[in-house]
Scaffold this active site. Structure first.
Site, mmCIF file in Angstrom:
data_model
loop_
_atom_site.group_PDB
_atom_site.id
_atom_site.type_symbol
_atom_site.label_atom_id
_atom_site.label_comp_id
_atom_site.label_asym_id
_atom_site.label_seq_id
_atom_site.Cartn_x
_atom_site.Cartn_y
_atom_site.Cartn_z
ATOM 1 N N ARG A 15 0.807 -1.219 0.000
ATOM 2 C CA ARG A 15 0.000 0.000 0.000
ATOM 3 C C ARG A 15 0.844 1.274 0.000
ATOM 4 N NH1 ARG A 15 -4.088 -0.296 4.758
ATOM 5 N NH2 ARG A 15 -2.738 -1.944 5.565
ATOM 6 N N GLY A 78 3.038 -14.595 7.453
ATOM 7 C CA GLY A 78 2.447 -14.231 8.731
ATOM 8 C C GLY A 78 3.481 -13.950 9.808
ATOM 9 N N TYR A 364 34.242 31.900 -2.319
ATOM 10 C CA TYR A 364 34.365 30.441 -2.212
ATOM 11 C C TYR A 364 35.707 30.105 -1.583
ATOM 12 C CZ TYR A 364 35.255 25.594 -3.367
ATOM 13 O OH TYR A 364 35.579 24.260 -3.272
ATOM 14 N N TYR A 385 41.024 23.217 -7.249
ATOM 15 C CA TYR A 385 40.983 22.044 -8.131
ATOM 16 C C TYR A 385 41.716 22.362 -9.426
ATOM 17 C CZ TYR A 385 38.928 18.147 -10.782
ATOM 18 O OH TYR A 385 38.727 17.011 -11.536
#
Length: 456
Positions: A15, A78, A364, A385
């Site tokens: 469900r 069950g 930054y 980088y």
């Protein structure tokens, strides 16, 4: 006395309509099954076995940090069948086993403790958790005789008289381990659903003259989540509980309904939180902070007297008397010192910013160590980088970095230095130096007219 717990977490949940196993859907920022595991820890149950089925590997992945063991229920036949799948975990143990549902995250540790104490102190073979409802339609009924628990009957299997009962089974239990193991061999699937019901164990125990007790609790705690609607209901209930706890501890929430705080968050007194804030994970916030609207803080440590405006802080630390935002982004593994200023549209990534340093706007800083007492002009970029690797920049104490400066990592800037606006720094700046790295300005007289570019 020895105590352990089984957590039923094998169902997919049709469900809820999701590829994600039902028990991994989050309530207040934490997977439902992890809410239940953490509740067990709070009542000193260390030996926990999670019964898994659909999406078992993903459930293991999301619960692996909780130091639990697992039993596999390949077919969902069950609750009795689920517990049968954990027989190897229970064999040879003596004492009490608690059985709880991985999709019922609202159970309180005080209630679990009460259930355990009732079971142990009364010498029960089984003790179940129940609630009284005006309308118990759809729930298994607790049938009593002379106020003693006689049996539990699933709704589909109730006769007319049993359907009138208002006490419902919450599907949470304590059992004597040895007696449970004995009874599991006797349950059958002779019912409308063709499943093995754990509730049948109660009837077997009663037929053997054993003592079965029950603890009544608020229905709200027993709610199981089977749909997105119920997930939202559980979210609202837990959020209200969490917010109430913080307000009772001296935190001001301007609008509790518009404030989202995770269960594991700690907040000091006299902190004021405006609406729209989302505070997640194991975040710790100190005293006398002000969180203005619309910030997200995740797994971070915020010291005292900090002000935050409309910013994102993830897995980082903010020192005393620091201000952050608006619209700042503090990325993981960043440490901001005391009395610092991280202003609007500033991004800090995996960097240390010293005490009394100001990074006021449009900057930054990534993979850097910045000393104390520094000042960054707007438009500064730490260029960390090179296209292949992330490199480190070191900036000493009391340094001034002018507007629109590029610091090309790896580079070192010493203490008490000045960098002129518009510079691109590629070499070390030694202590006390002024660095200027830009072309000398020259004006070409009459160039605009010769090009015919005059605006008319």
């Amino acid at each position: 006395m020895y105590k352990c717990a089984l957590i039923l977490a094998a169902g997919q949940g049709k469900r809820i309509k999701s590829d994600l196993p039902k028990v991994l859907h989050k309530v207040s920022g934490k997977e439902m099954v992890n809410h239940v595991i953490d509740t067990m820890r709070k009542v000193d149950i260390e030996d926990i076995n999670v019964i898994i089925g659909k999406g078992s590997e993903l459930v293991k992945e999301k619960t692996s940090s909780r130091n639990v063991t697992y039993s596999l229920q390949e077919e969902q036949l069950g609750t009795g069948h689920a517990v049968k799948c954990a027989v190897d975990f229970l064999k040879g143990k003596k004492g009490t086993v608690g059985i709880f549902c991985g999709d019922a995250p609202l159970i309180k540790n005080e209630t679990v403790k009460k259930l355990l104490n009732e079971h142990i102190e009364k010498g029960n073979s089984a003790t179940l958790l129940t609630s009284i409802l005006k309308d118990a339609t759809g729930y298994g009924r607790v049938i009593r005789e002379n106020d003693e628990v006689l049996k539990i009957v699933e709704h589909k299997d109730c006769n007319e008289d049993e359907l009138k009962a208002k006490e419902m089974n919450a599907a949470m239990y304590c059992f004597d381990i040895e007696e449970l193991l004995e009874c599991l061999n006797k349950i059958t699937n002779n019912n409308e659903q063709g499943e093995y019901y754990l509730t049948d164990v109660i009837g077997i125990l009663k037929n053997n003259g054993k003592k079965v007790g029950a603890v009544v609790t608020d229905y709200e705690e027993t709610i199981g989540v089977n749909s997105r609607v119920q997930l939202a209901e559980a979210e609202e209930i837990l959020r209200n509980r969490i917010n109430l706890r913080h307000m009772e501890n001296g935190v001001t929430l301007i609008d509790p309904k518009g404030t989202y705080i995770g269960e594991d968050v700690e907040i000091g007194k006299d902190t004021i939180i405006y609406p729209g804030n989302v505070i997640e994970g194991k975040t710790i916030i100190g005293e006398r902070c002000i969180l203005y609207p619309n910030s997200r803080i995740n797994n971070s440590c915020i010291a005292s007297e900090v002000e935050i405006q409309s910013s994102v802080i993830i897995e980082s630390t903010i020192g005393d008397n620091t201000t952050v935002g608006p619209f700042a982004y503090i990325r993981p593994d960043s440490v901001i010192g005391k009395n610092a200023r991280i202003g609007d549209f500033v991004e800090i990534k995996k960097s240390t910013i010293g005490d009394n340093t100001k990074v006021s706007h449009l900057t930054y800083i990534g993979d850097a160590e910045v000393g104390s007492g520094c000042n960054f002009g707007c438009g500064t970029v730490v260029v960390n980088y090179d296209g292949k690797n992330k490199n480190k920049t070191q900036i000493g104490d009391n340094s001034f970095v002018g507007c629109n400066t590029n610091l090309i990592s790896p580079v070192k800037v010493g203490n008490n230095t000045y960098i002129a606006a518009g510079s691109t720094i590629t070499n070390e700046v030694k202590e006390g130096d002024l660095a200027i790295a830009r072309a000398k300005q020259r004006n070409i007289e009459g160039w605009v007219n010769r090009r015919g570019l005059t605006n008319k």
